[in-house]
Scaffold this motif. Structure first.
Motif, PDB file in Angstrom:
ATOM      1  N   SER A   1      66.532 -40.112  46.300  1.00  0.00           N
ATOM      2  CA  SER A   1      65.864 -39.441  46.211  1.00  0.00           C
ATOM      3  C   SER A   1      65.055 -39.032  48.100  1.00  0.00           C
ATOM      4  CB  SER A   1      63.910 -39.503  45.997  1.00  0.00           C
ATOM      5  OG  SER A   1      62.993 -38.832  45.967  1.00  0.00           O
ATOM      6  N   SER A   2      65.345 -40.642  48.698  1.00  0.00           N
ATOM      7  CA  SER A   2      64.979 -40.343  49.802  1.00  0.00           C
ATOM      8  C   SER A   2      66.666 -39.450  50.862  1.00  0.00           C
ATOM      9  CB  SER A   2      65.380 -41.367  50.956  1.00  0.00           C
ATOM     10  OG  SER A   2      64.793 -42.107  49.779  1.00  0.00           O
ATOM     11  N   ASN A   3      67.562 -39.102  49.794  1.00  0.00           N
ATOM     12  CA  ASN A   3      68.663 -37.770  50.224  1.00  0.00           C
ATOM     13  C   ASN A   3      68.207 -36.697  49.577  1.00  0.00           C
ATOM     14  OD1 ASN A   3      71.373 -37.389  52.194  1.00  0.00           O
ATOM     15  ND2 ASN A   3      72.424 -38.294  49.841  1.00  0.00           N
ATOM     16  N   GLY A   4      67.014 -36.176  49.277  1.00  0.00           N
ATOM     17  CA  GLY A   4      67.107 -35.398  48.740  1.00  0.00           C
ATOM     18  C   GLY A   4      67.439 -34.751  47.324  1.00  0.00           C
ATOM     19  N   GLY A   5      67.421 -36.445  46.637  1.00  0.00           N
ATOM     20  CA  GLY A   5      68.505 -36.442  45.064  1.00  0.00           C
ATOM     21  C   GLY A   5      67.351 -35.497  44.251  1.00  0.00           C
ATOM     22  N   THR A   6      65.803 -35.388  44.339  1.00  0.00           N
ATOM     23  CA  THR A   6      64.981 -34.985  43.465  1.00  0.00           C
ATOM     24  C   THR A   6      64.540 -33.297  43.871  1.00  0.00           C
ATOM     25  OG1 THR A   6      63.179 -36.336  45.080  1.00  0.00           O
ATOM     26  CG2 THR A   6      64.101 -37.307  42.915  1.00  0.00           C
ATOM     27  N   GLU A   7      65.396 -32.837  44.565  1.00  0.00           N
ATOM     28  CA  GLU A   7      65.143 -31.279  44.837  1.00  0.00           C
ATOM     29  C   GLU A   7      66.136 -30.508  43.884  1.00  0.00           C
ATOM     30  OE1 GLU A   7      67.247 -30.867  48.891  1.00  0.00           O
ATOM     31  OE2 GLU A   7      65.814 -31.439  49.386  1.00  0.00           O
ATOM     32  N   CYS A   8      64.806 -29.390  43.633  1.00  0.00           N
ATOM     33  CA  CYS A   8      65.824 -28.765  42.277  1.00  0.00           C
ATOM     34  C   CYS A   8      66.901 -28.363  42.429  1.00  0.00           C
ATOM     35  CB  CYS A   8      64.443 -27.217  41.984  1.00  0.00           C
ATOM     36  SG  CYS A   8      62.447 -27.955  41.693  1.00  0.00           S
ATOM     37  N   SER A   9      67.042 -27.780  43.640  1.00  0.00           N
ATOM     38  CA  SER A   9      68.581 -26.776  43.679  1.00  0.00           C
ATOM     39  C   SER A   9      69.895 -27.854  43.853  1.00  0.00           C
ATOM     40  CB  SER A   9      68.930 -26.253  45.040  1.00  0.00           C
ATOM     41  OG  SER A   9      68.193 -27.237  45.886  1.00  0.00           O
ATOM     42  N   LYS A  10      69.666 -29.053  43.672  1.00  0.00           N
ATOM     43  CA  LYS A  10      71.103 -30.522  44.002  1.00  0.00           C
ATOM     44  C   LYS A  10      71.300 -30.209  42.179  1.00  0.00           C
ATOM     45  CE  LYS A  10      70.732 -32.765  47.223  1.00  0.00           C
ATOM     46  NZ  LYS A  10      71.658 -32.672  48.701  1.00  0.00           N
ATOM     47  N   CYS A  11      70.703 -29.841  41.409  1.00  0.00           N
ATOM     48  CA  CYS A  11      71.083 -30.300  39.758  1.00  0.00           C
ATOM     49  C   CYS A  11      71.065 -28.438  39.063  1.00  0.00           C
ATOM     50  CB  CYS A  11      70.642 -31.075  39.099  1.00  0.00           C
ATOM     51  SG  CYS A  11      70.477 -32.793  38.965  1.00  0.00           S
ATOM     52  N   HIS A  12      70.005 -27.718  39.374  1.00  0.00           N
ATOM     53  CA  HIS A  12      69.551 -26.137  38.930  1.00  0.00           C
ATOM     54  C   HIS A  12      69.980 -25.507  40.618  1.00  0.00           C
ATOM     55  CE1 HIS A  12      68.226 -28.119  35.614  1.00  0.00           C
ATOM     56  NE2 HIS A  12      67.015 -28.958  36.577  1.00  0.00           N
ATOM     57  N   TYR A  13      71.391 -24.372  39.977  1.00  0.00           N
ATOM     58  CA  TYR A  13      71.281 -23.719  41.077  1.00  0.00           C
ATOM     59  C   TYR A  13      71.716 -22.373  40.717  1.00  0.00           C
ATOM     60  CZ  TYR A  13      76.033 -25.377  40.778  1.00  0.00           C
ATOM     61  OH  TYR A  13      76.978 -26.289  40.965  1.00  0.00           O
TER      62      TYR A  13
ATOM     63  N   ALA B   1      67.838 -41.408  27.106  1.00  0.00           N
ATOM     64  CA  ALA B   1      67.232 -39.595  26.933  1.00  0.00           C
ATOM     65  C   ALA B   1      68.169 -38.196  27.392  1.00  0.00           C
ATOM     66  CB  ALA B   1      65.334 -39.626  27.118  1.00  0.00           C
ATOM     67  N   LEU B   2      68.656 -39.232  28.429  1.00  0.00           N
ATOM     68  CA  LEU B   2      69.512 -38.232  29.426  1.00  0.00           C
ATOM     69  C   LEU B   2      68.022 -36.910  29.862  1.00  0.00           C
ATOM     70  CD1 LEU B   2      72.855 -38.144  27.232  1.00  0.00           C
ATOM     71  CD2 LEU B   2      72.485 -38.681  29.456  1.00  0.00           C
ATOM     72  N   THR B   3      66.888 -36.926  29.702  1.00  0.00           N
ATOM     73  CA  THR B   3      66.129 -36.140  30.085  1.00  0.00           C
ATOM     74  C   THR B   3      66.197 -36.033  31.581  1.00  0.00           C
ATOM     75  OG1 THR B   3      64.061 -37.659  29.942  1.00  0.00           O
ATOM     76  CG2 THR B   3      65.152 -36.666  28.527  1.00  0.00           C
ATOM     77  N   MET B   4      65.465 -34.947  32.093  1.00  0.00           N
ATOM     78  CA  MET B   4      65.036 -34.409  33.778  1.00  0.00           C
ATOM     79  C   MET B   4      64.385 -35.595  33.461  1.00  0.00           C
ATOM     80  SD  MET B   4      64.025 -31.096  35.846  1.00  0.00           S
ATOM     81  CE  MET B   4      61.881 -31.520  35.110  1.00  0.00           C
ATOM     82  N   GLY B   5      63.454 -35.654  33.096  1.00  0.00           N
ATOM     83  CA  GLY B   5      62.580 -36.942  33.491  1.00  0.00           C
ATOM     84  C   GLY B   5      63.320 -38.907  33.914  1.00  0.00           C
ATOM     85  N   TRP B   6      64.255 -38.701  32.942  1.00  0.00           N
ATOM     86  CA  TRP B   6      65.310 -40.060  33.003  1.00  0.00           C
ATOM     87  C   TRP B   6      65.311 -39.774  34.574  1.00  0.00           C
ATOM     88  CZ3 TRP B   6      70.122 -40.621  32.239  1.00  0.00           C
ATOM     89  CH2 TRP B   6      70.573 -42.115  31.955  1.00  0.00           C
ATOM     90  N   CYS B   7      66.785 -38.701  34.533  1.00  0.00           N
ATOM     91  CA  CYS B   7      67.624 -38.410  35.649  1.00  0.00           C
ATOM     92  C   CYS B   7      66.972 -38.974  37.186  1.00  0.00           C
ATOM     93  CB  CYS B   7      68.592 -37.307  35.737  1.00  0.00           C
ATOM     94  SG  CYS B   7      69.063 -37.057  34.684  1.00  0.00           S
ATOM     95  N   ILE B   8      65.135 -38.494  37.342  1.00  0.00           N
ATOM     96  CA  ILE B   8      64.381 -37.923  38.062  1.00  0.00           C
ATOM     97  C   ILE B   8      63.765 -40.080  38.962  1.00  0.00           C
ATOM     98  CG2 ILE B   8      62.724 -37.469  39.015  1.00  0.00           C
ATOM     99  CD1 ILE B   8      62.646 -34.730  37.871  1.00  0.00           C
ATOM    100  N   ASN B   9      63.691 -40.314  37.685  1.00  0.00           N
ATOM    101  CA  ASN B   9      63.018 -41.786  37.865  1.00  0.00           C
ATOM    102  C   ASN B   9      64.512 -42.843  37.793  1.00  0.00           C
ATOM    103  OD1 ASN B   9      60.696 -41.403  37.180  1.00  0.00           O
ATOM    104  ND2 ASN B   9      61.462 -41.722  34.553  1.00  0.00           N
ATOM    105  N   CYS B  10      65.671 -41.904  37.799  1.00  0.00           N
ATOM    106  CA  CYS B  10      67.243 -43.194  38.569  1.00  0.00           C
ATOM    107  C   CYS B  10      67.087 -42.501  39.875  1.00  0.00           C
ATOM    108  CB  CYS B  10      67.723 -43.373  37.792  1.00  0.00           C
ATOM    109  SG  CYS B  10      69.710 -43.947  37.841  1.00  0.00           S
ATOM    110  N   HIS B  11      66.302 -41.429  39.911  1.00  0.00           N
ATOM    111  CA  HIS B  11      67.004 -41.058  41.385  1.00  0.00           C
ATOM    112  C   HIS B  11      65.927 -41.612  42.103  1.00  0.00           C
ATOM    113  CE1 HIS B  11      69.585 -37.172  40.729  1.00  0.00           C
ATOM    114  NE2 HIS B  11      70.147 -38.421  40.677  1.00  0.00           N
ATOM    115  N   ARG B  12      64.860 -41.489  41.905  1.00  0.00           N
ATOM    116  CA  ARG B  12      64.141 -42.353  42.647  1.00  0.00           C
ATOM    117  C   ARG B  12      64.180 -43.970  42.486  1.00  0.00           C
ATOM    118  NH1 ARG B  12      59.538 -38.986  39.734  1.00  0.00           N
ATOM    119  NH2 ARG B  12      58.898 -37.293  40.588  1.00  0.00           N
TER     120      ARG B  12
END
Length: 407
Positions: A395-407, A353-364
């Motif tokens: 995610s434990s390393n900050g992989g779900t923080e907004c600024s990691k992908c949007h800045y 899907a390459l959606t934001m939710g798909w990426c975040i689930n992978c990071h979690r």
């Protein structure tokens, strides 16, 4: 290499610990493993250990030429041919004057390739197992998911069959009970009326409550489809455009097992995964010639010095930052994790899907491999002190923080 060197291509490689200009010790597992990865990523398309492919078999290469000569040949074979080196000219003429490109490999990396060749000689043959550029077996990552899906389908089919059998059984039992009751003589008029009553389907269809249920279901279906349509705006999962040349990944990556990094040379070292140039195609097709009209398109592009206008399949919005090398090289993510069973695709399509939710689930869900990396030591200690039971994920390393992908 081509000829006596490394297969044409420009793939990244892990540094081998072997000393430059000397053969790696036969027992140096790290050097052999690095050589295995380099050979699969650079050499396997033109060379085998004991078979002649496009170039000569590599068995006994260390006896035919010294290591300094081999290193010079791999780095710049055309220079050696031009210098008049007798053996270089002999090989060049013997293999139809097909020139091997130069490679930006270190002495240690080249040495590790020949250390792997030496190790394969002692095994008595080539190893058919394909590996990724990190040396890990590149199996079908979708086989487990496919097996689980088939199992669930089988369970659902069994449940449907059982349900149908139960319904048929209940209907049969109801009819038998009616026949039994009709044979009784002690039934009064009310019992007979109940036994013989018929369902008035027209009355049910015209009833207000039935119309209310149907209307509610209709509105819910329309609402659901509308929401799904709105949620799908901008999503291109399954996108499968026609390409200017009918290139088959199933044939090249699947049947011929050409490593991904051989054509996509920057996937392990660049922010973006590159589209291969026509010159990379010609590394093989200058020797493997066919009458295919698709291959003729490559020749035409090379002759006219025009790039092939490939249609991009995987697109991310400009507002999202994504680094390909960070995921493949540092994270160790396999190609199939995001791109699906690419080795089975005749025409490439967007698998995920390459959606934001798909990426975040992978990071979690994806644990980080922190072993041997001092950068993570304090972070892991801090994480374990708070929640030792949970794995240390992206995610434990900050992989779900907004600024990691949007800045």
């Amino acid at each position: 290499m081509s000829k006596e060197g490394v297969t044409p291509g420009d793939a990244p490689a892990a540094a081998a610990p072997a000393a430059a200009g000397t053969a790696a010790p036969a027992g140096d597992a790290a050097a052999i493993a690095a050589g295995d990865a380099l050979f699969k990523g650079n050499c396997a398309q033109c060379h085998a250990v004991k078979d002649v492919v496009v170039g000569p078999a590599l068995a006994g290469i260390d006896k035919r030429r010294p290591m300094p000569w081999l290193i010079s040949w791999v780095k710049n074979s055309s220079k050696m041919v031009a210098s008049g080196d007798e053996y270089s000219v002999k090989i060049f003429n013997e293999y139809q004057k097909q020139q091997m490109p130069s490679f930006a490999l270190s002495d240690a990396e080249i040495t590790s390739i020949f250390a792997w060749v030496k190790a394969e000689e002692s095994k008595g043959g080539d190893t058919p197992t394909q590996t990724d550029p990190k040396g890990a077996p590149a199996g079908d990552t979708t086989s487990a998911d496919s097996g689980a899906g088939q199992y669930m389908n089988a369970v659902l089919m069994v449940l449907v069959v059982v349900l149908i059998v139960l319904v048929v059984t209940l209907v049969i039992i109801a009819n038998i009970m009616k026949d039994v009751l009709r044979g009784r003589k002690d039934l009064d008029g009310r019992d007979v009326e109940l036994l013989e009553q018929k369902t008035d389907w027209m009355a049910i269809l015209k009833s207000g409550w039935f119309k209310g249920i149907v209307g509610t279901l209709f509105v819910l279906v329309i609402l659901y489809e509308s929401i799904q349509g709105l949620m799908a705006i901008g999503l291109t999962q399954g996108y499968q455009p026609a390409q200017p040349i009918a290139f088959s990944h199933k044939l090249h990556a699947g049947e011929h097992q050409i490593n991904c990094a051989y054509c996509h040379t920057s996937v392990y070292k660049s922010k973006n995964a590159n589209i291969p140039s026509a010159n990379i195609c010609m590394n093989c097709h200058s020797q493997i010639k066919t009458t295919s009209p698709e291959i003729k398109k490559i020749y035409r592009a090379v002759q006219r010095q025009q790039p092939i206008q490939w249609v991009r399949v995987h697109n991310l919005p400009d507002l999202a930052y994504f680094n390909h090398a960070q995921h493949t090289q540092v994270g160790g993510i396999e190609c199939q994790t995001c791109h699906g069973p690419i080795e089975n695709m005749d025409v490439v399509y967007q698998y995920s899907a390459l959606t934001m939710g798909w990426c975040i689930n992978c990071h979690r869900e994806t644990p980080l491999n922190t072993k041997g990396n001092g950068y993570y030591d304090n972070l892991v200690k801090l994480h374990d002190s708070k929640n030792a039971a949970a794995p240390f994920t992206v995610s434990s390393n900050g992989g779900t923080e907004c600024s990691k992908c949007h800045y």
